[in-house]
Design an enzyme around this catalytic site. Structure first.
Site, PDB file in Angstrom:
ATOM      1  N   ASN A   9      28.968   2.596 -35.725  1.00 37.59           N
ATOM      2  CA  ASN A   9      29.228   1.315 -36.382  1.00 37.59           C
ATOM      3  C   ASN A   9      30.346   1.549 -37.390  1.00 37.59           C
ATOM      4  O   ASN A   9      30.124   2.152 -38.434  1.00 37.59           O
ATOM      5  CB  ASN A   9      27.941   0.839 -37.081  1.00 37.59           C
ATOM      6  CG  ASN A   9      28.159  -0.439 -37.876  1.00 37.59           C
ATOM      7  OD1 ASN A   9      29.228  -1.045 -37.812  1.00 37.59           O
ATOM      8  ND2 ASN A   9      27.152  -0.832 -38.637  1.00 37.59           N
ATOM      9  N   LYS A  11      31.870  -0.526 -39.180  1.00 37.75           N
ATOM     10  CA  LYS A  11      31.825  -1.472 -40.306  1.00 37.75           C
ATOM     11  C   LYS A  11      33.232  -2.011 -40.577  1.00 37.75           C
ATOM     12  O   LYS A  11      34.017  -2.159 -39.643  1.00 37.75           O
ATOM     13  CB  LYS A  11      31.179  -0.806 -41.530  1.00 37.75           C
ATOM     14  CG  LYS A  11      29.811  -0.198 -41.182  1.00 37.75           C
ATOM     15  CD  LYS A  11      29.002   0.232 -42.358  1.00 37.75           C
ATOM     16  CE  LYS A  11      27.679   0.822 -41.877  1.00 37.75           C
ATOM     17  NZ  LYS A  11      26.810   1.240 -42.961  1.00 37.75           N
ATOM     18  N   HIS A  95      21.729  -6.010 -38.814  1.00 36.33           N
ATOM     19  CA  HIS A  95      22.035  -4.880 -39.699  1.00 36.33           C
ATOM     20  C   HIS A  95      21.674  -5.271 -41.131  1.00 36.33           C
ATOM     21  O   HIS A  95      21.866  -6.422 -41.539  1.00 36.33           O
ATOM     22  CB  HIS A  95      23.523  -4.517 -39.594  1.00 36.33           C
ATOM     23  CG  HIS A  95      23.825  -3.188 -40.223  1.00 36.33           C
ATOM     24  ND1 HIS A  95      23.919  -3.031 -41.586  1.00 36.33           N
ATOM     25  CD2 HIS A  95      24.007  -1.965 -39.675  1.00 36.33           C
ATOM     26  CE1 HIS A  95      24.161  -1.747 -41.841  1.00 36.33           C
ATOM     27  NE2 HIS A  95      24.223  -1.076 -40.710  1.00 36.33           N
ATOM     28  N   GLU A  97      23.108  -4.800 -43.813  1.00 37.03           N
ATOM     29  CA  GLU A  97      24.228  -5.355 -44.594  1.00 37.03           C
ATOM     30  C   GLU A  97      24.420  -6.835 -44.296  1.00 37.03           C
ATOM     31  O   GLU A  97      24.802  -7.614 -45.167  1.00 37.03           O
ATOM     32  CB  GLU A  97      25.505  -4.534 -44.315  1.00 37.03           C
ATOM     33  CG  GLU A  97      25.413  -3.166 -44.975  1.00 37.03           C
ATOM     34  CD  GLU A  97      26.200  -2.058 -44.284  1.00 37.03           C
ATOM     35  OE1 GLU A  97      27.072  -2.356 -43.453  1.00 37.03           O
ATOM     36  OE2 GLU A  97      25.913  -0.872 -44.591  1.00 37.03           O
ATOM     37  N   GLU A 167      16.975   1.750 -39.553  1.00 35.57           N
ATOM     38  CA  GLU A 167      17.913   2.192 -40.582  1.00 35.57           C
ATOM     39  C   GLU A 167      17.324   1.916 -41.963  1.00 35.57           C
ATOM     40  O   GLU A 167      17.382   0.778 -42.444  1.00 35.57           O
ATOM     41  CB  GLU A 167      19.232   1.435 -40.447  1.00 35.57           C
ATOM     42  CG  GLU A 167      19.947   1.670 -39.145  1.00 35.57           C
ATOM     43  CD  GLU A 167      21.447   1.426 -39.276  1.00 35.57           C
ATOM     44  OE1 GLU A 167      22.204   2.319 -38.902  1.00 35.57           O
ATOM     45  OE2 GLU A 167      21.844   0.363 -39.772  1.00 35.57           O
ATOM     46  N   GLY A 173      24.702   5.251 -46.161  1.00 40.10           N
ATOM     47  CA  GLY A 173      25.870   5.551 -46.985  1.00 40.10           C
ATOM     48  C   GLY A 173      25.544   6.256 -48.291  1.00 40.10           C
ATOM     49  O   GLY A 173      26.383   6.346 -49.186  1.00 40.10           O
ATOM     50  N   SER A 212      23.049   7.949 -43.010  1.00 42.90           N
ATOM     51  CA  SER A 212      23.601   9.259 -43.387  1.00 42.90           C
ATOM     52  C   SER A 212      23.346  10.330 -42.327  1.00 42.90           C
ATOM     53  O   SER A 212      23.104  11.499 -42.650  1.00 42.90           O
ATOM     54  CB  SER A 212      23.065   9.698 -44.749  1.00 42.90           C
ATOM     55  OG  SER A 212      23.444   8.768 -45.745  1.00 42.90           O
ATOM     56  N   GLY A 233      27.276   5.485 -39.194  1.00 46.63           N
ATOM     57  CA  GLY A 233      28.298   4.782 -39.957  1.00 46.63           C
ATOM     58  C   GLY A 233      29.456   5.720 -40.271  1.00 46.63           C
ATOM     59  O   GLY A 233      30.324   5.971 -39.424  1.00 46.63           O
TER      60      GLY A 233
HETATM   61  P1  13P Z   1      25.941   5.721 -42.652  1.00 44.24           P
HETATM   62  O1  13P Z   1      25.857   6.646 -41.457  1.00 44.24           O
HETATM   63  O2  13P Z   1      27.314   5.662 -43.254  1.00 44.24           O
HETATM   64  O3  13P Z   1      24.856   6.004 -43.640  1.00 44.24           O
HETATM   65  O4  13P Z   1      25.663   4.233 -42.092  1.00 44.24           O
HETATM   66  C1  13P Z   1      24.580   3.998 -41.279  1.00 44.24           C
HETATM   67  C2  13P Z   1      24.663   2.608 -40.766  1.00 44.24           C
HETATM   68  O5  13P Z   1      24.472   1.653 -41.500  1.00 44.24           O
HETATM   69  C3  13P Z   1      25.011   2.425 -39.346  1.00 44.24           C
HETATM   70  O6  13P Z   1      24.828   1.109 -38.945  1.00 44.24           O
END
Ligand code: 13P
Length: 249
Positions: A9, A11, A95, A97, A167, A173, A212, A233
């Site tokens: 992803n 983003k 997601h 977010e 997640e 992150g 992460s 991510g």
């Molecule tokens: P990170 O791997 O940067 O923590 O993000 C995970 C994520 O939200 C994937 O959709």
């Protein structure tokens, strides 16, 4: 046998030129992979260009979202049919977010899921709790509710292709990951919740871990029975890291 999947992803990162470069690097590396499906989810602006790059490879294209309406006067939205028409195969829905920053509710997500399936897109449906919920021991209830309110509305046929991603928001992150035991515990629970509605079919559902996930921890997490891959991510933005994660089964 359930599919092992590593999905990236991206983003809101990379320019289109950087995205094309990254996709080319992935195409060059993917031959070294066995039995794992790679999916990448670049921003909307890159999708068409990146589809041209990955078209002949086995890497599949995903979008990070789609509209909750079919077509028409919805400024700024991109429909599931538009995405499907340029070769997009998957769509990330729910997601954290999107739920947090864009107020996506189960009601919106039900509409998006229906449109995704109607247009031949496979949803990667995300669930997960925040830090307070985890600390209060409410993570099971949170994930159960997110599944019951949306996934339980699917037909059996739709459920057959669904991909689920767990997640934990506190791990996204942040550099913190769920331990492999924490991941296994909740993945097994999610599979149980899916089984309650869809029976043995849930044994075939790929449940990905996200938060992460890096080359250094993927192997430990992926070694668990109910973890079928990752939704990545930050580490998906570096071709070598993303492929190293995909080699971690
Ligand atoms: P990170 O791997 O940067 O923590 O993000 C995970 C994520 O939200 C994937 O959709």
């Amino acid at each position: 046998m359930r599919k092992q999947i590593v999905a990236g992803n991206w983003k809101m990162n990379t320019t289109p030129a950087e995205g094309v470069k990254l996709a080319k690097e992935l195409v060059a590396l993917e031959g070294s992979l066995n039995n794992v499906s790679l999916i990448i989810a670049p921003p909307y602006t890159h999708l068409s260009m990146i589809q041209d790059v990955i078209g002949k490879s086995s890497i599949a294209l995903s979008s990070q979202n789609c509209a909750d309406e079919v077509k028409g006067a919805y400024t700024g939205e991109v429909s599931a049919s538009m995405l499907a028409s340029i070769g997009t195969e998957y769509v990330i829905l729910g997601h954290s977010e999107r739920r947090q920053y864009y107020s996506e509710t189960s009601e919106t997500l039900n509409k998006k899921m229906a449109l995704a399936y109607a247009n031949g897109l496979t949803p990667i449906y995300c669930v997960g709790e925040n830090k307070e919920e985890r600390e209060a021991g409410r993570h099971f209830d949170v994930c159960r509710k997110q599944i019951e309110e949306v996934v339980y509305n699917l037909t059996e046929e739709q459920f057959d292709t669904l991909v689920v991603a767990y997640e934990p928001i506190w791990a996204i992150g942040t550099g913190l990951t769920a331990s492999s035991d924490q991941a296994q515990e909740i993945h097994a629970f999610i599979r149980e919740v899916l089984t309650s509605k869809f029976g043995a079919k849930a044994e075939n559902t790929s449940i990905l871990y996200g938060g992460s996930c890096k080359p250094g921890n993927a192997q430990e997490i992926f070694s668990k029975k109910d973890v079928d891959g990752g939704l990545i991510g930050g580490a998906a933005l570096v071709a070598e890291d993303f492929v190293a994660i995909a080699k971690s089964f």
